[in-house]
Design a protein around this motif. Structure first.
Motif, PDB file in Angstrom:
ATOM      1  N   ASP A   1      43.219  39.405  47.207  1.00 14.40           N
ATOM      2  CA  ASP A   1      42.056  39.986  47.878  1.00 14.40           C
ATOM      3  C   ASP A   1      41.903  39.458  49.295  1.00 14.40           C
ATOM      4  O   ASP A   1      41.608  40.224  50.232  1.00 14.40           O
ATOM      5  CB  ASP A   1      40.780  39.677  47.088  1.00 14.40           C
TER       6      ASP A   1
ATOM      7  N   GLU B   1      39.357  42.729  43.369  1.00 11.21           N
ATOM      8  CA  GLU B   1      38.681  44.010  43.558  1.00 11.21           C
ATOM      9  C   GLU B   1      39.561  44.989  44.328  1.00 11.21           C
ATOM     10  O   GLU B   1      39.550  46.191  44.047  1.00 11.21           O
ATOM     11  CB  GLU B   1      37.359  43.798  44.294  1.00 11.21           C
ATOM     12  N   THR B   2      40.331  44.506  45.270  1.00 14.36           N
ATOM     13  CA  THR B   2      41.204  45.405  46.024  1.00 14.36           C
ATOM     14  C   THR B   2      42.311  45.964  45.140  1.00 14.36           C
ATOM     15  O   THR B   2      42.788  47.078  45.368  1.00 14.36           O
ATOM     16  CB  THR B   2      41.824  44.693  47.239  1.00 14.36           C
TER      17      THR B   2
ATOM     18  N   ARG C   1      29.861  43.215  33.766  1.00 18.10           N
ATOM     19  CA  ARG C   1      30.127  44.375  34.611  1.00 18.10           C
ATOM     20  C   ARG C   1      30.858  45.478  33.853  1.00 18.10           C
ATOM     21  O   ARG C   1      30.675  46.664  34.144  1.00 18.10           O
ATOM     22  CB  ARG C   1      30.947  43.936  35.836  1.00 18.10           C
TER      23      ARG C   1
ATOM     24  N   GLU D   1      31.547  42.051  42.945  1.00 15.53           N
ATOM     25  CA  GLU D   1      32.870  42.618  43.218  1.00 15.53           C
ATOM     26  C   GLU D   1      33.797  41.619  43.927  1.00 15.53           C
ATOM     27  O   GLU D   1      34.535  41.974  44.837  1.00 15.53           O
ATOM     28  CB  GLU D   1      32.754  43.909  44.037  1.00 15.53           C
ATOM     29  N   ASN D   2      33.736  40.354  43.505  1.00 16.90           N
ATOM     30  CA  ASN D   2      34.614  39.312  44.046  1.00 16.90           C
ATOM     31  C   ASN D   2      34.493  39.174  45.564  1.00 16.90           C
ATOM     32  O   ASN D   2      35.465  38.875  46.262  1.00 16.90           O
ATOM     33  CB  ASN D   2      36.084  39.577  43.671  1.00 16.90           C
TER      34      ASN D   2
ATOM     35  N   TYR E   1      33.877  41.528  47.696  1.00 15.26           N
ATOM     36  CA  TYR E   1      34.480  42.656  48.415  1.00 15.26           C
ATOM     37  C   TYR E   1      33.610  43.116  49.587  1.00 15.26           C
ATOM     38  O   TYR E   1      34.087  43.221  50.727  1.00 15.26           O
ATOM     39  CB  TYR E   1      34.708  43.819  47.451  1.00 15.26           C
TER      40      TYR E   1
ATOM     41  N   ARG F   1      29.008  38.488  36.825  1.00 12.21           N
ATOM     42  CA  ARG F   1      29.778  39.270  37.787  1.00 12.21           C
ATOM     43  C   ARG F   1      31.011  39.932  37.197  1.00 12.21           C
ATOM     44  O   ARG F   1      31.510  40.917  37.757  1.00 12.21           O
ATOM     45  CB  ARG F   1      30.212  38.375  38.958  1.00 12.21           C
TER      46      ARG F   1
ATOM     47  N   LYS G   1      43.625  37.492  41.691  1.00  9.87           N
ATOM     48  CA  LYS G   1      42.243  37.799  42.063  1.00  9.87           C
ATOM     49  C   LYS G   1      41.972  37.465  43.528  1.00  9.87           C
ATOM     50  O   LYS G   1      41.660  38.349  44.330  1.00  9.87           O
ATOM     51  CB  LYS G   1      41.261  37.038  41.156  1.00  9.87           C
TER      52      LYS G   1
ATOM     53  N   ARG H   1      41.923  46.569  41.789  1.00  5.47           N
ATOM     54  CA  ARG H   1      41.265  47.582  40.950  1.00  5.47           C
ATOM     55  C   ARG H   1      41.012  48.872  41.723  1.00  5.47           C
ATOM     56  O   ARG H   1      41.026  49.960  41.156  1.00  5.47           O
ATOM     57  CB  ARG H   1      39.951  47.033  40.385  1.00  5.47           C
ATOM     58  N   ARG H   2      40.764  48.768  43.039  1.00  8.02           N
ATOM     59  CA  ARG H   2      40.426  49.949  43.840  1.00  8.02           C
ATOM     60  C   ARG H   2      41.651  50.703  44.354  1.00  8.02           C
ATOM     61  O   ARG H   2      41.529  51.873  44.720  1.00  8.02           O
ATOM     62  CB  ARG H   2      39.548  49.537  45.028  1.00  8.02           C
TER      63      ARG H   2
END
Length: 566
Positions: free
Chosen positions: A43, A165-166, A122, A401-402, A404, A118, A39, A168-169
């Motif tokens: 990130d 988040e990075t 979500r 989003e952590n 982001y 969060r 996580k 997941r994206r």
């Protein structure tokens, strides 16, 4: 060209987890090392990579680096040949389900340990699975009614929620699982484990590449994150808090030798992982004393850091101006090469405790407004050095989003600002800035400038007395020379684990009751493992539990504390 009233800014992110791995069998007692790796560590690297002009200092505690490497090896070994996983949560992810009853209920409860607002809320499917778990938390006997399909979906969703988040994206494999949403299969399990393994094994190389590019300066902490000033002298706690109650033991036996061991072992572990020697040291919890500063100088450390309160206490004791702006400089002592910097407590705490509830652009704008004011107030040609030092892993779960949007905007707007220059401590020092004279240090940490978080209460002092007894017995066995060399080395490592700061951090009524009890359990396990290696019986002090406190709730779940600035 920089405006003459520019400001130098260092963002220093500290990454740390204690030793959750038992040396006796290699089993992990908590999953936080690998969860924070997939996580936060991933990130934080990705955000710096995305902005070429970004600069930061990233500090890793060596005991964390060792565990990241071990996790990477064990997950790869499982994927390669089915070698058993030594973490209960990872083993559950792999499909090694616990039998019905307490273990199954414990697994379900473990998968609820994520930020509700969060993370859990979500993702609608994750939220639905968590809602189904509520009756089991109230009555563990109901866990048998939840089948393996439910458990698999819950464990996979827990990991999907923990991924950065990075990730997941940008990772199409994780994106497909998020879209699949439910009824995960064996292939889904393999996908998650594969991504976990890739992240874990690339953490160190990724930060090494950032260091080689000049975007990141990497630094270290003494090996197991001990409060070195207290190892050296318990009475250091009275310099900032004269009435503090100290442990029954008068001192930690052989404290200077152990402190030197911890510093050297930390440097060596850092070099083993990154391939070069670190220049700087963030001492555990920013804990500094005059005696520790001398040891860091002896070890060739270029710079170290602490909290603003430590500097203010020291200036005040010397009868000097102790206003807030005095922390915006580098300090040095005559005859020593090590330099000291001090965090801006107010700005650091704004990021750690306030901005999570702001819109990202507003939060970054507010921070920059503070920095602009400092830059414009400086004398021409006298650029302040502002230092933001904070936990690099625990704050972001409270941000959307952590973090982001906040982190991306932070780096982008700082690198393009005409009055602000992102830099690193070594780069700043190499430019030849003359240090201000460091007054005689009043020992303390970044938390309120004292050591009250680690010593002074009955529970904390009892933990120290247990450790003193263990060190006394360790010294006796070592002096007898009856251990084989490999066992003597294991004993030294086991002792180091017991010297870590995290055990006493958690003992106190400001932390969650169940977490306090869990960390006492782990502390007692580590002490027990040490005595097993020594071949000695446990002392009477270990005969009963000693943590009597704990709260139903605590600030940031107990993982972070404010410096007291806000």
């Amino acid at each position: 060209m920089q405006d003459e009233n520019h400001l130098d800014l260092v963002l220093c992110w500290h990454m740390h987890q204690p030793q959750y791995r038992r040396l006796s069998d290699g089993q992990y007692q908590q999953p936080w090392v690998y969860l924070h790796a997939i996580k936060d560590y991933v990130d934080m690297a990705a955000h710096i990579e995305s902005v070429p002009g970004a600069r930061a200092v990233v500090n890793f505690s060596p005991v964390l680096l060792d565990q990241i490497a071990d996790y990477g090896e064990q997950v790869r070994a499982y994927l390669r040949d089915g070698t058993p996983l030594r973490d209960p949560l990872l083993a559950a992810l792999a499909g090694h389900w616990p039998p019905p009853g307490a273990q199954r209920a414990a697994l379900i409860e473990a998968c609820l340990k994520a930020n509700k607002t969060r993370v859990i809320d979500r993702f609608p499917e994750f939220k639905r699975l968590v809602a189904l778990a509520a009756p089991v938390v109230a009555d563990p006997g109901l866990s048998g009614y939840l089948d393996h399909r439910y458990l698999r979906d819950l464990v996979i969703w827990y990991h999907l929620g923990w991924f950065g988040e990075t990730v997941r994206r940008t990772d199409a494999r994780i994106a497909r699982l998020l879209q699949k949403c439910q009824e995960f299969d064996e292939g889904s399990v393999t996908t998650v484990l594969t991504v976990v393994a890739e992240i874990l094994t690339d953490i160190v190389p990724r930060y090494r590449r950032l260091a080689e590019s000049g975007q990141v300066e990497l630094s270290f902490t003494p090996y197991t994150h001990p409060i070195v000033p207290l190892l050296l002298d318990f009475t250091a706690a009275r310099e900032a808090q004269p009435d503090v109650q100290l442990p029954a033991a008068t001192h930690y036996p052989g404290g200077e030798a152990r402190s030197r061991w911890q510093i050297r072992a930390g440097q060596e572990a850092f070099a083993r992982h990154f391939g070069f020697w670190p220049a700087g040291c963030w001492p555990a919890e920013g804990g500094l004393s005059a005696q520790m500063l001398a040891l860091l100088d002896d070890a060739g450390v270029k710079w170290t850091a602490s909290g603003e309160r430590v500097l203010r206490h020291s200036l005040q004791a010397s009868g000097k101006d102790c206003s807030h702006g005095r922390c915006h400089a580098v300090y040095g002592e005559r005859g020593r090469t090590v330099r000291c910097v001090f965090r801006d407590d107010g700005l650091s705490d704004l990021i750690g405790f306030s901005y999570a509830d702001w819109h990202a652009d507003d939060a970054v704008g507010n921070l920059i407004s503070h920095l602009e004011t400092m830059a414009r107030a400086a004398k021409p040609g006298d650029a302040p050095l502002v230092t933001i030092i904070m936990d690099g892993e625990n704050a972001w779960e409270y941000y959307p989003e952590n973090g982001y949007y906040f982190l991306r905007a932070l780096y982008e707007r700082l690198t393009s600002h005409p009055l602000i220059r992102l830099t690193t401590f070594s780069r700043y020092l190499d430019e030849g800035h003359v240090p201000a004279e460091l007054p005689p240090l009043v020992a303390g940490s970044w938390v309120n400038g004292t050591f009250a978080t680690w010593v002074g209460s009955a529970d904390k002092n009892r933990a120290w007395d247990i450790l003193v007894q263990a060190k006394t017995d360790y010294d006796r066995v070592m002096a007898q020379g009856r251990l084989l060399p490999e066992d003597a080395e294991r004993a030294a490592e086991a002792l180091a684990v017991c010297e870590g700061s995290d055990w006493c951090w958690w003992f106190g009524d400001y932390n969650p009751r169940d977490t306090v009890q869990e960390f006492e359990r782990q502390y007692r396990q580590h002490i027990t493992d040490l005595y097993h290696i020594l071949g000695e019986p446990l002392p009477p002090l270990m005969g009963e539990g000693f943590t009597q406190h704990g709260a139903d709730r605590s600030e940031r779940g107990g993982a972070m504390r404010s410096s007291g600035a806000i």
